[in-house]
Design a protein around this motif. Structure first.
Motif, PDB file in Angstrom:
ATOM      1  N   TRP A   1      72.367 -63.484  35.883  1.00  0.00           N
ATOM      2  CA  TRP A   1      71.298 -63.810  36.574  1.00  0.00           C
ATOM      3  C   TRP A   1      70.463 -62.859  37.147  1.00  0.00           C
ATOM      4  CZ3 TRP A   1      76.663 -64.950  37.043  1.00  0.00           C
ATOM      5  CH2 TRP A   1      76.919 -65.954  36.241  1.00  0.00           C
ATOM      6  N   PRO A   2      69.409 -63.021  37.668  1.00  0.00           N
ATOM      7  CA  PRO A   2      68.518 -62.244  38.078  1.00  0.00           C
ATOM      8  C   PRO A   2      69.172 -61.409  39.764  1.00  0.00           C
ATOM      9  CG  PRO A   2      67.244 -64.034  38.097  1.00  0.00           C
ATOM     10  CD  PRO A   2      68.692 -64.455  37.578  1.00  0.00           C
ATOM     11  N   ALA A   3      69.038 -60.417  40.038  1.00  0.00           N
ATOM     12  CA  ALA A   3      69.623 -59.607  41.104  1.00  0.00           C
ATOM     13  C   ALA A   3      69.240 -60.488  42.519  1.00  0.00           C
ATOM     14  CB  ALA A   3      69.409 -58.404  41.228  1.00  0.00           C
ATOM     15  N   GLY A   4      70.062 -60.940  43.335  1.00  0.00           N
ATOM     16  CA  GLY A   4      69.781 -61.724  44.396  1.00  0.00           C
ATOM     17  C   GLY A   4      71.129 -62.266  45.084  1.00  0.00           C
ATOM     18  N   PHE A   5      71.194 -62.337  46.533  1.00  0.00           N
ATOM     19  CA  PHE A   5      72.433 -62.752  47.057  1.00  0.00           C
ATOM     20  C   PHE A   5      72.419 -64.206  46.958  1.00  0.00           C
ATOM     21  CE2 PHE A   5      71.147 -58.858  49.090  1.00  0.00           C
ATOM     22  CZ  PHE A   5      72.418 -58.033  49.245  1.00  0.00           C
ATOM     23  N   SER A   6      73.616 -64.381  46.743  1.00  0.00           N
ATOM     24  CA  SER A   6      74.168 -65.983  46.300  1.00  0.00           C
ATOM     25  C   SER A   6      74.165 -66.691  47.771  1.00  0.00           C
ATOM     26  CB  SER A   6      75.658 -66.157  45.813  1.00  0.00           C
ATOM     27  OG  SER A   6      76.349 -65.822  46.549  1.00  0.00           O
ATOM     28  N   MET A   7      74.225 -68.069  47.813  1.00  0.00           N
ATOM     29  CA  MET A   7      74.322 -68.917  48.894  1.00  0.00           C
ATOM     30  C   MET A   7      75.519 -68.417  49.870  1.00  0.00           C
ATOM     31  SD  MET A   7      71.508 -70.083  49.236  1.00  0.00           S
ATOM     32  CE  MET A   7      71.860 -70.896  50.942  1.00  0.00           C
ATOM     33  N   SER A   8      76.690 -68.148  48.816  1.00  0.00           N
ATOM     34  CA  SER A   8      77.901 -67.823  49.747  1.00  0.00           C
ATOM     35  C   SER A   8      77.565 -66.358  50.258  1.00  0.00           C
ATOM     36  CB  SER A   8      79.184 -67.511  48.473  1.00  0.00           C
ATOM     37  OG  SER A   8      80.222 -67.226  49.025  1.00  0.00           O
ATOM     38  N   ASP A   9      77.107 -65.533  49.663  1.00  0.00           N
ATOM     39  CA  ASP A   9      76.715 -64.078  50.214  1.00  0.00           C
ATOM     40  C   ASP A   9      76.054 -64.172  51.405  1.00  0.00           C
ATOM     41  OD1 ASP A   9      77.803 -62.759  47.652  1.00  0.00           O
ATOM     42  OD2 ASP A   9      75.837 -62.631  46.824  1.00  0.00           O
ATOM     43  N   ARG A  10      75.055 -65.286  51.406  1.00  0.00           N
ATOM     44  CA  ARG A  10      74.277 -65.226  52.594  1.00  0.00           C
ATOM     45  C   ARG A  10      74.901 -65.945  53.862  1.00  0.00           C
ATOM     46  NH1 ARG A  10      68.283 -66.331  51.386  1.00  0.00           N
ATOM     47  NH2 ARG A  10      68.030 -65.610  49.284  1.00  0.00           N
ATOM     48  N   ARG A  11      75.949 -66.669  53.534  1.00  0.00           N
ATOM     49  CA  ARG A  11      76.852 -67.157  54.618  1.00  0.00           C
ATOM     50  C   ARG A  11      77.710 -65.985  55.269  1.00  0.00           C
ATOM     51  NH1 ARG A  11      76.864 -71.850  51.359  1.00  0.00           N
ATOM     52  NH2 ARG A  11      78.830 -71.219  50.315  1.00  0.00           N
ATOM     53  N   GLY A  12      78.307 -65.428  54.355  1.00  0.00           N
ATOM     54  CA  GLY A  12      79.053 -64.209  54.754  1.00  0.00           C
ATOM     55  C   GLY A  12      78.285 -63.328  55.444  1.00  0.00           C
ATOM     56  N   LEU A  13      76.982 -63.014  55.171  1.00  0.00           N
ATOM     57  CA  LEU A  13      76.404 -61.857  55.727  1.00  0.00           C
ATOM     58  C   LEU A  13      76.091 -62.405  57.032  1.00  0.00           C
ATOM     59  CD1 LEU A  13      74.222 -60.547  53.016  1.00  0.00           C
ATOM     60  CD2 LEU A  13      75.987 -59.195  54.074  1.00  0.00           C
ATOM     61  N   ARG A  14      75.673 -63.602  57.539  1.00  0.00           N
ATOM     62  CA  ARG A  14      75.499 -64.226  58.617  1.00  0.00           C
ATOM     63  C   ARG A  14      76.439 -63.998  59.690  1.00  0.00           C
ATOM     64  NH1 ARG A  14      72.251 -68.057  55.259  1.00  0.00           N
ATOM     65  NH2 ARG A  14      70.076 -67.776  55.874  1.00  0.00           N
ATOM     66  N   GLU A  15      77.811 -64.295  59.088  1.00  0.00           N
ATOM     67  CA  GLU A  15      78.774 -63.981  60.050  1.00  0.00           C
ATOM     68  C   GLU A  15      79.253 -62.523  60.066  1.00  0.00           C
ATOM     69  OE1 GLU A  15      83.698 -64.702  59.296  1.00  0.00           O
ATOM     70  OE2 GLU A  15      82.260 -66.224  58.783  1.00  0.00           O
ATOM     71  N   THR A  16      79.307 -61.771  59.041  1.00  0.00           N
ATOM     72  CA  THR A  16      79.740 -60.205  59.161  1.00  0.00           C
ATOM     73  C   THR A  16      78.761 -59.313  59.789  1.00  0.00           C
ATOM     74  OG1 THR A  16      80.805 -60.565  56.770  1.00  0.00           O
ATOM     75  CG2 THR A  16      80.028 -58.221  57.802  1.00  0.00           C
ATOM     76  N   VAL A  17      77.289 -59.444  59.537  1.00  0.00           N
ATOM     77  CA  VAL A  17      76.613 -58.415  60.076  1.00  0.00           C
ATOM     78  C   VAL A  17      76.498 -58.518  61.474  1.00  0.00           C
ATOM     79  CG1 VAL A  17      74.183 -57.709  60.444  1.00  0.00           C
ATOM     80  CG2 VAL A  17      75.057 -58.402  58.062  1.00  0.00           C
ATOM     81  N   PRO A  18      76.375 -59.460  62.317  1.00  0.00           N
ATOM     82  CA  PRO A  18      76.578 -59.589  63.803  1.00  0.00           C
ATOM     83  C   PRO A  18      77.956 -58.755  64.116  1.00  0.00           C
ATOM     84  CG  PRO A  18      75.775 -61.427  63.238  1.00  0.00           C
ATOM     85  CD  PRO A  18      76.137 -60.951  61.924  1.00  0.00           C
ATOM     86  N   HIS A  19      79.101 -58.823  63.514  1.00  0.00           N
ATOM     87  CA  HIS A  19      80.206 -58.435  63.822  1.00  0.00           C
ATOM     88  C   HIS A  19      80.148 -57.036  63.749  1.00  0.00           C
ATOM     89  CE1 HIS A  19      84.660 -57.811  64.501  1.00  0.00           C
ATOM     90  NE2 HIS A  19      84.610 -57.227  63.351  1.00  0.00           N
ATOM     91  N   MET A  20      79.670 -56.464  62.771  1.00  0.00           N
ATOM     92  CA  MET A  20      79.616 -54.965  62.344  1.00  0.00           C
ATOM     93  C   MET A  20      78.727 -54.458  63.177  1.00  0.00           C
ATOM     94  SD  MET A  20      81.628 -54.198  59.888  1.00  0.00           S
ATOM     95  CE  MET A  20      82.145 -54.427  58.375  1.00  0.00           C
ATOM     96  N   TRP A  21      77.501 -55.056  63.417  1.00  0.00           N
ATOM     97  CA  TRP A  21      76.531 -54.500  64.166  1.00  0.00           C
ATOM     98  C   TRP A  21      76.976 -54.229  65.885  1.00  0.00           C
ATOM     99  CZ3 TRP A  21      71.029 -53.787  63.826  1.00  0.00           C
ATOM    100  CH2 TRP A  21      70.432 -53.768  64.884  1.00  0.00           C
ATOM    101  N   TRP A  22      78.133 -55.155  66.192  1.00  0.00           N
ATOM    102  CA  TRP A  22      78.837 -54.900  67.476  1.00  0.00           C
ATOM    103  C   TRP A  22      79.777 -53.806  67.260  1.00  0.00           C
ATOM    104  CZ3 TRP A  22      83.968 -56.505  68.445  1.00  0.00           C
ATOM    105  CH2 TRP A  22      84.396 -56.277  69.600  1.00  0.00           C
ATOM    106  N   ARG A  23      80.601 -53.860  66.355  1.00  0.00           N
ATOM    107  CA  ARG A  23      81.660 -52.831  66.070  1.00  0.00           C
ATOM    108  C   ARG A  23      81.153 -51.802  66.031  1.00  0.00           C
ATOM    109  NH1 ARG A  23      86.769 -54.384  64.383  1.00  0.00           N
ATOM    110  NH2 ARG A  23      87.136 -52.268  64.577  1.00  0.00           N
ATOM    111  N   LEU A  24      79.813 -51.251  65.368  1.00  0.00           N
ATOM    112  CA  LEU A  24      79.233 -50.157  65.181  1.00  0.00           C
ATOM    113  C   LEU A  24      78.233 -49.660  65.974  1.00  0.00           C
ATOM    114  CD1 LEU A  24      79.589 -50.423  61.358  1.00  0.00           C
ATOM    115  CD2 LEU A  24      80.867 -48.767  62.804  1.00  0.00           C
TER     116      LEU A  24
END
Length: 170
Positions: free
Chosen positions: A96-119
């Motif tokens: 497939w063409p390079a791009g984030f899947s819907m599962s990736d997007r859900r995970g990033l929506r959860e992960t990024v704010p946590h990482m932002w806070w932790r770092l």
């Protein structure tokens, strides 16, 4: 604002070979620890990187990865010790063409704010690598709204992401 990720010669090739090993159908992952330099433009320069293996995952499938809590903690601690931003990379080994899947997007929506806070509000980057290229997202000043990475500079080679994933992020 232009955003650039700069890697020494050979590093992107090494990481890409790890992410897309010949004949593998499982997603793979790696993390970069980068020095964030944000002024008029944003520039991220490599400090070090880690290629993850099977013991680093709770789940490792052809279309999904889940890090072990211990792995996530180790990565956050190392980034904290280096005063670095994290760049997560994972692969989509299919045709497939390079791009984030819907599962990736859900995970990033959860992960990024946590990482932002932790770092301590350091930028966070995510890259997905496919046989056809790569896509990238950067959370520079808002953990809920990414922007495009403009370029990845590997040695003297300038590469552009597909930017397939930014559209429709909201």
């Amino acid at each position: 604002m232009k955003t650039t990720l700069k890697l020494p010669t050979g590093v992107f090739e090494d990481i890409r070979a790890h992410l897309l090993p010949r004949g593998s159908i499982q997603e793979q992952a790696a993390f970069l620890f980068v020095n964030p330099q944000v002024a008029c433009d944003a520039r991220f320069e490599l400090l070090e990187y880690q290629k993850l293996g099977p013991a680093d995952f709770d789940v490792q499938e052809s279309d999904y990865l889940e890090l072990r809590d211990e792995t996530r903690g180790r990565l956050i601690k190392r980034a904290h010790d280096l005063k670095a931003s994290l760049v997560e990379l994972h692969s989509h080994p299919g045709p497939w063409p390079a791009g984030f899947s819907m599962s990736d997007r859900r995970g990033l929506r959860e992960t990024v704010p946590h990482m932002w806070w932790r770092l301590s509000r350091r930028p966070y980057l995510a890259i997905v690598v496919a046989p056809s290229g790569f896509d990238a997202l950067v959370w520079l000043d808002n953990p809920k709204m990414p922007r495009a990475l403009d370029e990845l500079v590997a040695g003297t080679t300038i590469m552009k992401p597909t930017n397939n994933s930014l559209e429709g992020w909201q």
